[in-house]
Design a protein around this motif. Structure first.
Motif, PDB file in Angstrom:
ATOM      1  N   LEU A 106      -7.846  36.508   6.655  1.00  0.00           N
ATOM      2  CA  LEU A 106      -7.123  35.252   6.870  1.00  0.00           C
ATOM      3  C   LEU A 106      -7.120  34.402   5.598  1.00  0.00           C
ATOM      4  O   LEU A 106      -6.096  33.813   5.234  1.00  0.00           O
ATOM      5  CB  LEU A 106      -7.755  34.478   8.022  1.00  0.00           C
ATOM      6  CG  LEU A 106      -7.489  35.036   9.422  1.00  0.00           C
ATOM      7  CD1 LEU A 106      -8.369  34.344  10.452  1.00  0.00           C
ATOM      8  CD2 LEU A 106      -6.014  34.881   9.788  1.00  0.00           C
ATOM      9  N   TRP A 174     -12.159  30.441  17.372  1.00  0.00           N
ATOM     10  CA  TRP A 174     -10.944  30.080  16.654  1.00  0.00           C
ATOM     11  C   TRP A 174     -11.178  29.085  15.532  1.00  0.00           C
ATOM     12  O   TRP A 174     -10.479  29.144  14.513  1.00  0.00           O
ATOM     13  CB  TRP A 174      -9.907  29.531  17.639  1.00  0.00           C
ATOM     14  CG  TRP A 174      -9.205  30.607  18.396  1.00  0.00           C
ATOM     15  CD1 TRP A 174      -9.381  30.946  19.703  1.00  0.00           C
ATOM     16  CD2 TRP A 174      -8.222  31.507  17.879  1.00  0.00           C
ATOM     17  NE1 TRP A 174      -8.580  32.008  20.038  1.00  0.00           N
ATOM     18  CE2 TRP A 174      -7.847  32.372  18.934  1.00  0.00           C
ATOM     19  CE3 TRP A 174      -7.628  31.683  16.639  1.00  0.00           C
ATOM     20  CZ2 TRP A 174      -6.909  33.376  18.778  1.00  0.00           C
ATOM     21  CZ3 TRP A 174      -6.685  32.684  16.477  1.00  0.00           C
ATOM     22  CH2 TRP A 174      -6.337  33.514  17.534  1.00  0.00           C
ATOM     23  N   PRO A 175     -12.118  28.141  15.676  1.00  0.00           N
ATOM     24  CA  PRO A 175     -12.368  27.244  14.537  1.00  0.00           C
ATOM     25  C   PRO A 175     -12.719  27.990  13.257  1.00  0.00           C
ATOM     26  O   PRO A 175     -12.309  27.583  12.168  1.00  0.00           O
ATOM     27  CB  PRO A 175     -13.534  26.380  15.028  1.00  0.00           C
ATOM     28  CG  PRO A 175     -13.382  26.358  16.505  1.00  0.00           C
ATOM     29  CD  PRO A 175     -12.882  27.718  16.871  1.00  0.00           C
ATOM     30  N   ALA A 177     -11.654  31.032  12.418  1.00  0.00           N
ATOM     31  CA  ALA A 177     -10.441  31.674  11.917  1.00  0.00           C
ATOM     32  C   ALA A 177      -9.497  30.665  11.277  1.00  0.00           C
ATOM     33  O   ALA A 177      -8.967  30.892  10.179  1.00  0.00           O
ATOM     34  CB  ALA A 177      -9.740  32.415  13.055  1.00  0.00           C
ATOM     35  N   THR A 178      -9.273  29.552  11.960  1.00  0.00           N
ATOM     36  CA  THR A 178      -8.356  28.551  11.406  1.00  0.00           C
ATOM     37  C   THR A 178      -8.922  27.914  10.141  1.00  0.00           C
ATOM     38  O   THR A 178      -8.172  27.599   9.215  1.00  0.00           O
ATOM     39  CB  THR A 178      -8.064  27.470  12.453  1.00  0.00           C
ATOM     40  OG1 THR A 178      -9.298  26.896  12.912  1.00  0.00           O
ATOM     41  CG2 THR A 178      -7.316  28.061  13.637  1.00  0.00           C
ATOM     42  N   LEU A 181      -8.238  30.285   7.290  1.00  0.00           N
ATOM     43  CA  LEU A 181      -6.834  30.247   6.890  1.00  0.00           C
ATOM     44  C   LEU A 181      -6.525  28.971   6.106  1.00  0.00           C
ATOM     45  O   LEU A 181      -5.842  29.013   5.068  1.00  0.00           O
ATOM     46  CB  LEU A 181      -5.945  30.336   8.129  1.00  0.00           C
ATOM     47  CG  LEU A 181      -4.436  30.416   7.881  1.00  0.00           C
ATOM     48  CD1 LEU A 181      -4.091  31.650   7.062  1.00  0.00           C
ATOM     49  CD2 LEU A 181      -3.676  30.422   9.203  1.00  0.00           C
ATOM     50  N   ARG A 182      -7.040  27.838   6.593  1.00  0.00           N
ATOM     51  CA  ARG A 182      -6.825  26.580   5.866  1.00  0.00           C
ATOM     52  C   ARG A 182      -7.476  26.627   4.487  1.00  0.00           C
ATOM     53  O   ARG A 182      -6.921  26.103   3.516  1.00  0.00           O
ATOM     54  CB  ARG A 182      -7.388  25.409   6.672  1.00  0.00           C
ATOM     55  CG  ARG A 182      -6.584  25.034   7.899  1.00  0.00           C
ATOM     56  CD  ARG A 182      -6.962  23.633   8.383  1.00  0.00           C
ATOM     57  NE  ARG A 182      -8.398  23.506   8.606  1.00  0.00           N
ATOM     58  CZ  ARG A 182      -9.000  23.746   9.764  1.00  0.00           C
ATOM     59  NH1 ARG A 182      -8.281  24.127  10.813  1.00  0.00           N
ATOM     60  NH2 ARG A 182     -10.306  23.599   9.892  1.00  0.00           N
TER      61      ARG A 182
END
Length: 246
Positions: A106, A174-175, A177-178, A181-182
């Protein structure tokens, strides 16, 4: 000594990044040999520089962004892989083993997307310089001058320092993963802001673009390893400052 620092930086690179960079350079060399007419980034140079808008449209027709996509991706692999050692090491240490591959993917995806988005305006700017300049060497000189002016600016210094910021990286769900990505988007954005302009001179260097890319890549790696290096203009002006003033 800068040379010792650079040698240490190359020696300390994780082997996957060394292999990735080597594959990128080998791919660029192989792509170079397949091209019939070296020129704009090894692709094409307008036969009549300074032709104006019609020449620019012709250059875009002969050199669509999709044509340069393979070389741009290989450039990213060759030049940017060594610059990612610190953020990838941070992600490796702060991610769960079972999620590590996903987190790294990611981050790399976000980083690459930013650079791919930056490739289009750089491509257009390079073609514009080449077609509106009276001679190809003037386009190359203008690109080098623009890169040097940005190199000496305080804003560029801020962007370079931002490349070293460490993101908050949750470990679960999910935190995580996001956040990865960020982090990739942010790292790519600051990297483009700090050194994206240095990708322009190789686009206009004709057959010499590969050695120039290698030299720029080594300089960028040295900067990342020693972010305390002052901009060239400040370094030249330092001996001229009165004693006691900073």
């Amino acid at each position: 000594m800068p040379v010792k620092t650079l040698v240490a930086a190359l020696r300390d690179l994780p082997w996957p990044l060394r292999c990735a960079s080597l594959l990128g350079w080998l791919g660029l060399i192989a792509l170079e040999r397949q091209l019939a007419a070296p020129g704009y980034c090894g692709v094409w140079v307008p036969s009549r520089p300074g032709g104006g808008w019609e020449a620019l449209l012709g250059a875009l027709w002969l050199n669509p962004p999709t044509l340069l996509l393979p070389s741009w991706l290989l450039m990213l692999l060759a030049m940017m892989s060594p610059l990612l050692a610190d953020p990838l090491r941070l992600l490796w240490l702060r991610s769960l083993a079972r999620k590590r591959a996903q987190i790294l993917a990611l981050f790399l995806g976000g980083y690459a997307l930013v650079w791919l988005a930056a490739g289009l305006p750089l491509h257009l700017l390079g073609l514009a310089l080449l077609t509106f300049s009276p001679a190809p060497w003037l386009a190359f000189a203008a690109a080098c001058a623009a890169a040097w002016l940005w190199q000496t600016s305080s804003l560029r210094r801020h962007c370079l320092q931002a490349c070293h910021r460490q993101a908050r990286l949750p470990a679960f769900g999910w935190p995580a993963a996001t956040a990865a990505l960020r982090y990739g988007f942010a790292a790519g954005g600051w990297c483009v802001a700090s050194c994206g302009i240095w990708m322009l001179p190789p686009l206009l260097a004709g057959p010499g673009h590969l050695p120039l890319m290698a030299a720029i890549g080594l300089w960028l790696l040295l900067e990342r390893r020693r972010p305390d290096i002052p901009p060239p203009a400040q370094a030249l002006a330092a001996p001229l400052r009165p004693a006691g003033r900073h």
